[in-house]
Write an enzyme that holds these catalytic residues in place. Structure first.
Site, short mmCIF file in Angstrom:
data_model
loop_
_atom_site.label_atom_id
_atom_site.label_comp_id
_atom_site.label_asym_id
_atom_site.label_seq_id
_atom_site.Cartn_x
_atom_site.Cartn_y
_atom_site.Cartn_z
CB SER A 9 -70.56 34.29 -26.81
OG SER A 9 -70.25 33.09 -26.10
CB SER A 10 -72.21 29.21 -28.17
OG SER A 10 -71.72 29.23 -29.49
CG HIS A 63 -70.00 30.18 -35.08
ND1 HIS A 63 -71.03 30.14 -34.17
CD2 HIS A 63 -68.88 29.85 -34.40
CE1 HIS A 63 -70.55 29.77 -32.99
NE2 HIS A 63 -69.25 29.60 -33.09
P1 AMP Z 1 -66.68 28.48 -30.78
O1 AMP Z 1 -67.74 27.70 -31.48
O2 AMP Z 1 -67.20 29.40 -29.72
O3 AMP Z 1 -65.52 27.64 -30.34
O4 AMP Z 1 -66.10 29.47 -31.86
C1 AMP Z 1 -65.67 28.99 -33.11
C2 AMP Z 1 -64.97 30.10 -33.83
O5 AMP Z 1 -65.86 31.20 -33.98
C3 AMP Z 1 -63.75 30.62 -33.06
O6 AMP Z 1 -62.71 30.91 -33.98
C4 AMP Z 1 -64.29 31.87 -32.41
O7 AMP Z 1 -63.29 32.83 -32.16
C5 AMP Z 1 -65.25 32.36 -33.47
N1 AMP Z 1 -66.26 33.26 -32.91
C6 AMP Z 1 -67.00 33.07 -31.79
N2 AMP Z 1 -67.78 34.13 -31.55
C7 AMP Z 1 -67.53 35.03 -32.53
C8 AMP Z 1 -68.00 36.35 -32.83
N3 AMP Z 1 -68.92 36.96 -32.06
N4 AMP Z 1 -67.50 36.97 -33.93
C9 AMP Z 1 -66.58 36.36 -34.70
N5 AMP Z 1 -66.10 35.12 -34.48
C10 AMP Z 1 -66.55 34.47 -33.41
#
Ligand code: AMP
Length: 283
Positions: free
Chosen positions: A191-192, A43
């Site tokens: 990843s979260s 993020h």
């Molecule tokens: P999320 O909080 O998982 O919904 O992700 C929010 C944003 O962060 C989304 O656009 C995801 O694609 C991006 N994102 C999540 N993990 C990664 C990562 N490892 N590298 C780059 N962007 C990410």
């Protein structure tokens, strides 16, 4: 480290809009980075990328209930607003948009964006309604914040393409940009949800990226994709993954390709224990 100003937290839509209007009046370009919180370096890289695209960066944090299916991890999804705000302050994010669920979906809310085409394959059949929930909340976020640019991670490649298509189809003036996937040193995409992995699963998890990379290399060398995918599937299953799909697709249409002839992407989703991992690499 020098102390940074705190990132102002907005929960009221009118207040957020007033702030964005002031920025716009001063000529600033506004960039939105939507997230569900539990922020990690992936993020933060998107936020750093956003910084290069405009003068003001807004990060949204909203765990969107409508994109989780029954039996998925909505209830246990990690939430830590204090830690997230501390990270946003470190990145110099100008505003955190953190709406309550009742602000996003007040009583009587009854509209949903239906997405077809790009949302039909890959994760689509395994997560019915997911991309419709994503598209709906993202369009709401775009309408709430009114950014010039919004940044999404290639980590969720199908989501990125679905959002680009939805924004174009609905004539939204925003520019949707992708940012590259940030990985651990062993290749595991941040990843979260990685925190759900048991230690033994965490050791196996980087195999997903390794297999995707192998498939991409063989596809790039001109091999027919079917046998390459079959070998990749076997390798993942042998390592302990329960694979939902492993596919080589056109990077634009996300349609499977029999042989790579243009920009393509290798994408997979698989469970390790009860944790669902997705990843993808460019060919
Ligand atoms: P999320 O909080 O998982 O919904 O992700 C929010 C944003 O962060 C989304 O656009 C995801 O694609 C991006 N994102 C999540 N993990 C990664 C990562 N490892 N590298 C780059 N962007 C990410």
């Amino acid at each position: 480290m020098p102390s940074r100003p705190q990132t102002p937290r907005f929960t009221d839509l009118a207040a957020l809009r007033a702030q964005v209007a002031l920025w716009r009046a001063s000529g600033a370009r506004v960039v939105l980075v939507p997230t569900m919180g539990a922020l990690h370096r992936g993020h933060l890289a998107l936020i750093a990328h956003a910084r290069t695209l405009g003068e003001r960066v807004v990060a949204s944090i909203f765990v969107n209930p409508t994109q989780f299916g029954p039996g998925e991890d909505f209830a246990r999804y990690p939430r830590d607003a204090a830690a997230d705000l501390a990270l946003l302050a470190q990145t110099g994010t100008d505003a955190a948009w953190m709406p309550e669920a009742a602000t996003m979906y007040p009583p009587g809310f009854s509209t949903r964006i239906a997405v077809g085409g790009l949302a039909d394959g890959l994760c689509g059949p395994f997560r019915p309604g997911h991309f419709s929930g994503v598209a709906t909340v993202v369009v709401k976020l775009l309408n709430q914040v009114g950014p010039d640019v919004a940044v999404f991670g290639e980590k969720d490649f199908q989501q990125l393409r679905v959002i680009q298509q939805a924004a174009a189809d609905l004539d939204h003036a925003v520019v949707i940009r992708g940012g590259p996937t940030v990985r651990e040193a062993d290749g595991l995409a941040l990843s979260s949800r990685n925190r759900y992995l048991e230690p033994a699963e965490r050791e196996v998890a980087p195999r997903l990226h390794a297999v995707l990379s192998q498939v991409a290399a063989e596809a790039l060398a001109g091999a027919a994709t079917a046998p390459v995918i079959a070998r990749g599937l076997a390798a993942l299953e042998a390592a302990g993954f329960a694979v939902q799909y492993l596919a080589v697709c056109d990077a634009g249409t996300l349609a499977p390709v029999a042989r790579v002839a243009g920009p393509a992407r290798v994408l997979a989703a698989a469970h390790l224990g009860r944790t669902r991992l997705i990843d993808n690499v460019a060919v």
